[in-house]
Design a protein around this motif. Structure first.
Motif, PDB file in Angstrom:
ATOM      1  N   GLY A 151       0.818  -1.214   0.000  1.00  0.00           N
ATOM      2  CA  GLY A 151       0.000   0.000   0.000  1.00  0.00           C
ATOM      3  C   GLY A 151       0.843   1.252   0.000  1.00  0.00           C
ATOM      4  N   LEU A 152       1.914   1.233   0.778  1.00  0.00           N
ATOM      5  CA  LEU A 152       2.831   2.374   0.797  1.00  0.00           C
ATOM      6  C   LEU A 152       3.480   2.571  -0.568  1.00  0.00           C
ATOM      7  N   ALA A 153       3.865   1.462  -1.209  1.00  0.00           N
ATOM      8  CA  ALA A 153       4.469   1.550  -2.542  1.00  0.00           C
ATOM      9  C   ALA A 153       3.495   2.150  -3.553  1.00  0.00           C
ATOM     10  N   LEU A 154       2.239   1.789  -3.447  1.00  0.00           N
ATOM     11  CA  LEU A 154       1.229   2.342  -4.357  1.00  0.00           C
ATOM     12  C   LEU A 154       1.034   3.837  -4.133  1.00  0.00           C
ATOM     13  N   ILE A 155       1.059   4.254  -2.895  1.00  0.00           N
ATOM     14  CA  ILE A 155       0.946   5.692  -2.607  1.00  0.00           C
ATOM     15  C   ILE A 155       2.129   6.433  -3.221  1.00  0.00           C
ATOM     16  N   GLU A 156       3.324   5.881  -3.039  1.00  0.00           N
ATOM     17  CA  GLU A 156       4.528   6.529  -3.567  1.00  0.00           C
ATOM     18  C   GLU A 156       4.466   6.648  -5.087  1.00  0.00           C
ATOM     19  N   LYS A 157       4.050   5.580  -5.768  1.00  0.00           N
ATOM     20  CA  LYS A 157       3.989   5.604  -7.226  1.00  0.00           C
ATOM     21  C   LYS A 157       2.856   6.493  -7.732  1.00  0.00           C
ATOM     22  N   SER A 158       1.813   6.677  -6.932  1.00  0.00           N
ATOM     23  CA  SER A 158       0.665   7.494  -7.321  1.00  0.00           C
ATOM     24  C   SER A 158       0.863   8.969  -7.017  1.00  0.00           C
ATOM     25  N   LEU A 159       1.844   9.279  -6.202  1.00  0.00           N
ATOM     26  CA  LEU A 159       1.913  10.609  -5.588  1.00  0.00           C
ATOM     27  C   LEU A 159       1.964  11.759  -6.589  1.00  0.00           C
ATOM     28  N   ASP A 160       2.765  11.635  -7.633  1.00  0.00           N
ATOM     29  CA  ASP A 160       2.850  12.738  -8.599  1.00  0.00           C
ATOM     30  C   ASP A 160       1.486  13.039  -9.214  1.00  0.00           C
ATOM     31  N   GLN A 161       0.756  11.991  -9.585  1.00  0.00           N
ATOM     32  CA  GLN A 161      -0.586  12.176 -10.137  1.00  0.00           C
ATOM     33  C   GLN A 161      -1.530  12.781  -9.097  1.00  0.00           C
ATOM     34  N   LEU A 162      -1.447  12.311  -7.869  1.00  0.00           N
ATOM     35  CA  LEU A 162      -2.331  12.809  -6.815  1.00  0.00           C
ATOM     36  C   LEU A 162      -2.037  14.271  -6.493  1.00  0.00           C
ATOM     37  N   ILE A 163      -0.767  14.640  -6.523  1.00  0.00           N
ATOM     38  CA  ILE A 163      -0.406  16.053  -6.304  1.00  0.00           C
ATOM     39  C   ILE A 163      -0.959  16.915  -7.422  1.00  0.00           C
ATOM     40  N   GLU A 164      -0.751  16.470  -8.644  1.00  0.00           N
ATOM     41  CA  GLU A 164      -1.201  17.246  -9.806  1.00  0.00           C
ATOM     42  C   GLU A 164      -2.714  17.435  -9.810  1.00  0.00           C
ATOM     43  N   ASN A 165      -3.450  16.419  -9.365  1.00  0.00           N
ATOM     44  CA  ASN A 165      -4.911  16.460  -9.431  1.00  0.00           C
ATOM     45  C   ASN A 165      -5.580  16.737  -8.084  1.00  0.00           C
ATOM     46  N   LYS A 166      -4.762  17.139  -7.075  1.00  0.00           N
ATOM     47  CA  LYS A 166      -5.295  17.376  -5.732  1.00  0.00           C
ATOM     48  C   LYS A 166      -6.137  16.176  -5.294  1.00  0.00           C
TER      49      LYS A 166
END
Length: 264
Positions: free
Chosen positions: A115-130
């Motif tokens: 789950g932590l790995a998924l958050i890390e890999k998703s983070l750039d997209q999540l930051i960009e899209n709030k």
């Protein structure tokens, strides 16, 4: 629709709570990335939701490149990723005598580290899209049953991760992280577990009040309703919070009269 045009990645979404969350998200206007291990179950759900609303990848989330592949699929199919639901987990019985170090590491790898790995890999997209993250935990995170030791440890760790990242990521990037701790949910997997334990087919119709004051268990759709709220913008600035979806208080619970005097 509360999730209109959102793209949401949901692990462990071929069955159970994850499947209910995926279906509820699509009803609320989202596109979903489905994931699980049973390819046949995944294909059935994908056909039900339709290619215009979903994509799927059957992969073990503990594989080294699983997180990257799932995030890449979201971006390739729907051009972005707005939210991640860490739902995939293994529910296994173990206690102090049966929880070896290797066994615990395996459970932690599935229920927490991936789950932590998924958050890390998703983070750039999540930051960009709030965007935001929703972790699916368990009320066992608060201590757990004696024969759910490794599982309870993993869900306790997940809860700490939620509170830590829910504060730090929201302050720095505006990315919310929250968690739902479901109580006892009547899923297909739970039915299979009880059948393997030799229980009668309608065991869930005759539950002691201590486990189910409502005389029934939760339906997966009821957990999904809470998930939709936390994933949606109507949730506002809520972050680093854990929502216990249970039918009795975890602390200060009132014991039934039949128990009075028997545990003093």
């Amino acid at each position: 629709m509360r999730l209109k045009d959102k793209v949401i990645l949901i692990t462990g979404s071929y069955t159970g709570i994850g499947k209910a969350i995926a279906k509820s998200c699509v009803r609320e206007g989202a596109k979903v990335i489905l994931n699980g291990l049973d390819d046949q179950a995944g294909e059935q759900l994908y056909a039900e939701l339709g290619p215009e609303n979903s994509a799927m990848l059957t992969i073990d989330i503990t594989e080294e490149d699983a997180a990257e592949k799932l995030v890449d699929l979201a971006v390739e199919r729907f051009s972005k990723l707005d939210a991640l639901v860490n739902n995939a987990a293994t529910i296994v019985s173990s206690n102090i005598r049966t929880t070896s170090s290797d066994f615990l590491r395996k459970v932690l790898d599935i229920n927490l580290v991936s789950g932590l790995a998924l958050i890390e890999k998703s983070l750039d997209q999540l930051i960009e899209n709030k965007g935001n993250v929703l972790n699916i935990g368990s009320i066992n995170a608060w201590g757990g049953e004696p024969d759910l030791l490794a599982y309870s440890i993993s869900k306790g760790g997940l809860m700490t991760m939620t509170r830590n990242l829910g504060d730090s990521l929201f302050r720095e990037y505006g990315v919310r992280v929250n968690q739902i701790n479901p109580g006892w949910v009547l899923t297909d997997n739970e039915m299979q577990i009880k059948a393997a334990q030799g229980m009668k087919s309608d065991w869930y119709r005759d539950l002691p009040d201590i486990f189910a004051p409502a005389k029934r268990l939760f339906a997966p759709e009821e957990i999904a309703a809470g998930a939709v709220f936390l994933l949606s913008d109507e949730c506002g600035p809520v972050s680093a919070q854990v929502m216990d979806l249970e039918q009795f208080p975890m602390i200060g619970r009132n014991l039934p009269k039949s128990w009075e005097g028997s545990h003093k």
